[in-house]
Every structure is written in C-alpha cells, then in structure tokens.
Design a protein around this motif. Structure first.
Motif, PDB file in Angstrom:
ATOM      1  N   UNK A   1     -22.364 -13.131   0.190  1.00 43.16           N
ATOM      2  CA  UNK A   1     -23.122 -12.204  -0.644  1.00 43.16           C
ATOM      3  C   UNK A   1     -24.456 -12.799  -1.071  1.00 43.16           C
ATOM      4  N   UNK A   2     -24.435 -14.070  -1.500  1.00 41.81           N
ATOM      5  CA  UNK A   2     -25.659 -14.688  -2.000  1.00 41.81           C
ATOM      6  C   UNK A   2     -26.735 -14.744  -0.923  1.00 41.81           C
ATOM      7  N   UNK A   3     -26.325 -15.015   0.320  1.00 37.10           N
ATOM      8  CA  UNK A   3     -27.306 -15.017   1.414  1.00 37.10           C
ATOM      9  C   UNK A   3     -27.822 -13.603   1.661  1.00 37.10           C
ATOM     10  N   UNK A   4     -26.914 -12.614   1.713  1.00 36.31           N
ATOM     11  CA  UNK A   4     -27.321 -11.227   1.958  1.00 36.31           C
ATOM     12  C   UNK A   4     -28.234 -10.710   0.852  1.00 36.31           C
TER      13      UNK A   4
ATOM     14  N   UNK B   1     -25.773  -7.243   3.923  1.00 37.52           N
ATOM     15  CA  UNK B   1     -27.224  -7.105   4.079  1.00 37.52           C
ATOM     16  C   UNK B   1     -27.614  -5.650   4.281  1.00 37.52           C
ATOM     17  N   UNK B   2     -26.804  -4.925   5.047  1.00 43.17           N
ATOM     18  CA  UNK B   2     -27.096  -3.501   5.266  1.00 43.17           C
ATOM     19  C   UNK B   2     -27.016  -2.716   3.952  1.00 43.17           C
TER      20      UNK B   2
ATOM     21  N   UNK C   1     -35.593  -1.385  10.169  1.00 43.81           N
ATOM     22  CA  UNK C   1     -35.482  -2.439  11.181  1.00 43.81           C
ATOM     23  C   UNK C   1     -34.440  -3.482  10.788  1.00 43.81           C
ATOM     24  N   UNK C   2     -34.437  -3.909   9.532  1.00 45.92           N
ATOM     25  CA  UNK C   2     -33.495  -4.947   9.091  1.00 45.92           C
ATOM     26  C   UNK C   2     -32.064  -4.416   9.094  1.00 45.92           C
TER      27      UNK C   2
ATOM     28  N   UNK D   1     -30.699 -11.004  11.664  1.00 48.36           N
ATOM     29  CA  UNK D   1     -31.382 -11.503  10.468  1.00 48.36           C
ATOM     30  C   UNK D   1     -30.527 -12.558   9.775  1.00 48.36           C
ATOM     31  N   UNK D   2     -29.228 -12.315   9.668  1.00 43.72           N
ATOM     32  CA  UNK D   2     -28.328 -13.297   9.062  1.00 43.72           C
ATOM     33  C   UNK D   2     -28.331 -14.586   9.878  1.00 43.72           C
ATOM     34  N   UNK D   3     -28.332 -14.445  11.174  1.00 46.78           N
ATOM     35  CA  UNK D   3     -28.358 -15.641  12.030  1.00 46.78           C
ATOM     36  C   UNK D   3     -29.631 -16.444  11.801  1.00 46.78           C
ATOM     37  N   UNK D   4     -30.738 -15.752  11.513  1.00 42.03           N
ATOM     38  CA  UNK D   4     -32.010 -16.434  11.261  1.00 42.03           C
ATOM     39  C   UNK D   4     -32.011 -17.153   9.921  1.00 42.03           C
TER      40      UNK D   4
END
Length: 516
Positions: A44-47, A134-135, A104-105, A112-115
């Motif tokens: 969650x924190x990354x998203x 993220x979505x 786009x995201x 994007x998560x992989x990046x």
C-alpha cells in the motif's frame, strides 16, 4: 501582503497544518496497528507513494512555484478579466495533462510498480496487491492536483484556511477506511485505496465555495498557446527538480528499500511521517505564506521588502528547526515505542523505525530551510538555479546511499538506516547550495545580527537536550499505553519550556521575530 498579514496567515496555516499532522499521526498509528509493518502494508505504501510523490512534485511543488509568481504578476498588473482567463486556460491545460497521465498509469500499473519498487517482483502477492492498489489510488493525483491549483489561487488572494484544512480529509478518510471498511473486504488493505481516492475528491470540492466567493470559479478552457500558460510550463519543467528534491530522494529510498527485507518500506515510512511533523507545522506553513509575498515584492520591484520577508522566515525556521532536529534524534526510540507499538506493530518494528528516525532527524532543519530558500528563486522566476542544485542533491543522495549502506553493513546495522542518513546528507547539500547562491548573488544573506541569535538558539537547544536525557530514564518501556503517552507528552512539554526559558535567559526576545 502587509507585515501583520504574514504573521496572521502563518498562524492560520500552522494551526490547520498542526490539525492535519496530528490526525496524520493518529492515522499512521491506526494503520500500523491494523495492518502492521509487513508485506501488504509495504504494498500500500508504495502504491500510495507514487501519486503522493507526483502530487508533491508537480502540483504542490513545481506547479505551485511556477504558477503563483505568474498569477501574482497578473494580479498586480492586469485586469480581473485577464486573471480569470489565465485561470481558465491553466485549469484546462492542467486537467488534460492529468487525465492523460491518470489513464496511462491505471492501464500500465504493473509496469509502474516494477519501476518504483523493483524488489516486489520477487514476491507475487506484494507485487499484484501493489498494482491493484495503484489503480485505486492514482485518481487521487488528478483530484489533489486540481485542489493544489485552486489552493494556490486562494493563497494568492490571502485565503489560506481552506487549502490548509484540505489534508485533514485525507487522514479522516483513511482512518475510517481502516476501521470501518477494511473488516468488510476480502482483502482489507484495499479499503485504503478507496479511501485515498474519495479523499482527493472531497479535498477538491471544499475549495470551490471560496473560489466562487472570490469570483474566480471559471470554466476550464484548453489553450496551450496562451502566454501565461507557456510561461508557467517553461518555469515548471525545471522547477520539478528544484523544489521537490527531498521527495525524489525519499522515492529513491523506497526503490532501494523494496529490495530489502519485508517491513523496510514501512519502517522508513514511519520515520518520514514523524520527521514531517515539525516540517509541516512550520516549514511548509512559512514556505506557503512567503511565496505570494516574495512574488508580489518582485513584481513591484521592492527588494527591501523581499529581503526582510526572507530574513523573517529564516528566523522562524531556525528557531523551531534546530531544537526539533535535536529532540527528534533524542526521542526517536521513545516516539516509536509510545506511538506505534500495538496490534500488528511489534517492538522490533519500533526499534527499526527508531533507527531510521535517528538517521533522518538531522535533516529536519535542512528540509525546512529548503522550503524557504527555493521560493526565493521561484518568486524571481529563476528556476534554473534550483534545478541545477536539485540535480546535484539527487546525485549526492545516491552516493550517500551507497556509502552509508556500506558503513551500516560493516557495523552490522540494518541497511535502511543508511538510506535515511543519506536523505539527511542530501538535504544539507541542497539547502547549503541554495544559500550559497542567495549569498553570492546578493539576494539575501545571514547578517551580523545572526551571530548572536545562532549562539542563543544553540545554547537553548543544548539545555533542552540535557533535560530530555535526564528525564528519559523514567520512560516506562513496558508500561501501559496511557503511561507511555503521558511520559512522552511530559518530555515534550518540559523540553519546550526549558528551551524557551533558556532562550529568554540568553537575552532573546519575541520582538526579534517581527517582520523586518
């Protein structure tokens, strides 16, 4: 802006920001207690960090710093109809850019998560959960960027309360999401994604009544060729680095931390949140208030007023930032134990978070100085200098990260502490270079009156530190929650009283904080 208005506006923003930060602290205590510091919380924190990072980078960072000086110039030199047309064109262009980016995201979420968190690729559960979150969270960027845009307009017209109150809604929505919505969902952490998106829409809506009352609520119009729009975009592109280096560095820490053991992202997050308390209360508040004032001074060609405003801001920043950095370092373990150890958040999590806070606390003063030094350049519509400094600071953070992680590895300390220490080092590189160019170009410098004040601030800070270390042995590490909170509050109150009393004893007087 009148001198008294600066104090009044700073007080309003500080009070609203304090309310937001206190609720933010409650939010983090709730989240860590409900979800712990494990893999799903990391997801969650990354998203959430991705749209939040872009918000600070584009909306509250580069966009505001580019938009406010141009709007101030229009306000001073042009008619109300021309100001309205600028707002219409900017809102139209901003909405189109944000909408395209959001679509786009959402479509490319896994990439994007992989990046941003390459380490998650080895853990399918964390990776897939982060992608879905993220979505859910990314539309927040669209809403909150427009919120920042409308907030910048209101701030330029002296209306600081609505924009400062807006973040309170994010904290309320996330607390309700964790406590009420999460238990009803198959994957409880997803509740936070919905809460973030809803909060963004609510923050946008509360700005509209004040805009309407100011007769500045106009329909968006898409016009990339508008003179004001082109100037803002020209100023904005380099400003992305100049004003948001801290966020870029913290994001780099997330990328590194995603490759470390589970919990590393959460430990760094807890430390970041606590270090942001004094930064948000004073640094962000003053930086927000002085930008319209500095921009107006430049538009009128009043260099004397510009200098006085910046000097006043620096006095308040150092008055608070120096003891805040030292106190946060001394109380790091106590803060983590008292505030977070409950539910799924263990003492081991608190110890690791405390290490990150110790490493990060020294940079609080550096972060706060950036908040006033960078606007001094943007108010003059100089974005080239901060961007050059920003690039240097980002590379400094990378170098510091490698060096400090190696040192922490050799002394057998958790590597995330090295990442936090690298952020501190980079903040002082950034602040130091900003001041160097302010000084050498004759824009502003620490005058002779600063020697005595710095001595007074230093003596009072040392006295406060001695007091804290004298009382800390009485902290009940294994006591009840109410006992821990009571002793923590006692430490904070007594430390503040000692700092203030010694400051007065050295000859410092409140009138020295007056503008000019």
């Amino acid at each position: 802006m009148a001198k008294s208005r600066l104090f009044h506006s700073t007080a309003i923003v500080s009070i609203m920001t304090m309310l937001s930060r206190v609720l933010g602290l409650v939010r983090d205590v709730v989240l860590m207690g409900v979800f712990g510091a494990g893999g799903l919380m990391d997801a969650f924190l990354v998203a959430f960090k991705i749209p939040n990072f872009l918000r600070r980078l584009f909306a509250e960072g580069a966009f505001s710093q580019a938009f406010v000086p141009v709007l101030s110039e229009y306000k001073e030199r042009r008619t109300l109809d021309e100001v309205k047309l600028l707002i219409a064109h900017v809102s139209g262009v901003l909405s189109v850019i944000l909408l395209v980016l959001t679509v786009a995201v959402i479509a490319l979420a896994p990439y994007v998560i992989h990046l941003f968190a390459p380490g998650f690729a080895d853990d399918p559960l964390r990776f897939n959960t982060a992608s879905e979150l993220l979505r859910l969270t990314f539309p927040y960027l669209l809403f909150i960027s427009l919120t920042a845009f409308f907030g910048s307009i209101l701030q330029s017209y002296g209306k600081f309360a609505p924009p400062a109150f807006a973040p309170v809604l994010l904290n309320v929505c996330m607390i309700l999401g964790a406590l009420l919505l999460a238990p009803m969902m198959d994957t409880p952490i997803m509740a936070l994604g919905y809460a973030v998106a809803i909060s963004g829409l609510l923050q946008l809506l509360i700005q509209l009544p004040d805009l309407y009352r100011q007769k500045l609520l106009v329909a968006p119009k898409i016009n990339f060729k508008d003179e004001g729009v082109k100037r803002i975009l020209t100023l904005m592109l380099p400003a992305i680095f100049g004003v948001s280096v801290t966020q870029i560095n913290l994001l780099l820490n997330t990328i590194f931390a995603s490759k470390m053991i589970n919990g590393s992202v959460s430990w760094l997050y807890a430390a970041e949140r606590l270090s942001e308390l004094p930064l948000g209360l004073i640094g962000v508040a003053i930086g927000t208030v002085i930008l319209p004032s500095l921009s107006a001074s430049c538009a009128k060609g009043d260099q004397d007023e510009f200098t006085k405003t910046l000097d006043w801001a620096a006095r308040l920043i150092i008055l608070v930032g120096l003891p805040a950095s030292v106190a946060m370092f001394a109380l790091s373990d106590v803060l983590m134990n008292a505030l977070f150890v409950r539910g799924e958040f263990t003492q081991t999590d608190a110890t690791n978070s405390g290490l990150a806070l110790k490493s990060m606390s020294g940079g609080i003063l550096g972060f706060m100085l950036i908040k006033i030094f960078a606007p001094a350049f943007f108010a003059r519509q100089d974005t080239k200098t901060p961007v050059k400094i920003g690039i240097i600071a980002v590379f400094a953070n990378m170098i510091f990260s490698v060096v400090f992680m190696a040192i922490f590895y050799l002394v057998k300390l958790p590597l995330h502490g090295g990442l936090a220490l690298a952020t501190t080092g980079a903040s002082f590189v950034n602040a130091g270079l900003l001041y160097y160019f302010l000084h050498t170009r004759g824009i502003w410098r620490f005058g002779s009156h600063w020697r005595k004040m710095m001595a007074q601030f230093t003596i009072a800070t040392i006295a406060m530190l001695a007091c804290l270390y004298a009382i800390m042995p009485f902290y009940p590490t294994d006591g009840a929650v109410w006992q821990k909170i009571a002793v923590l509050l006692t430490l904070c109150i007594v430390g503040a009283i000692v700092y203030g009393a010694v400051l007065l004893a050295t000859g410092f007087r409140p009138r020295q904080l007056k503008h000019g």
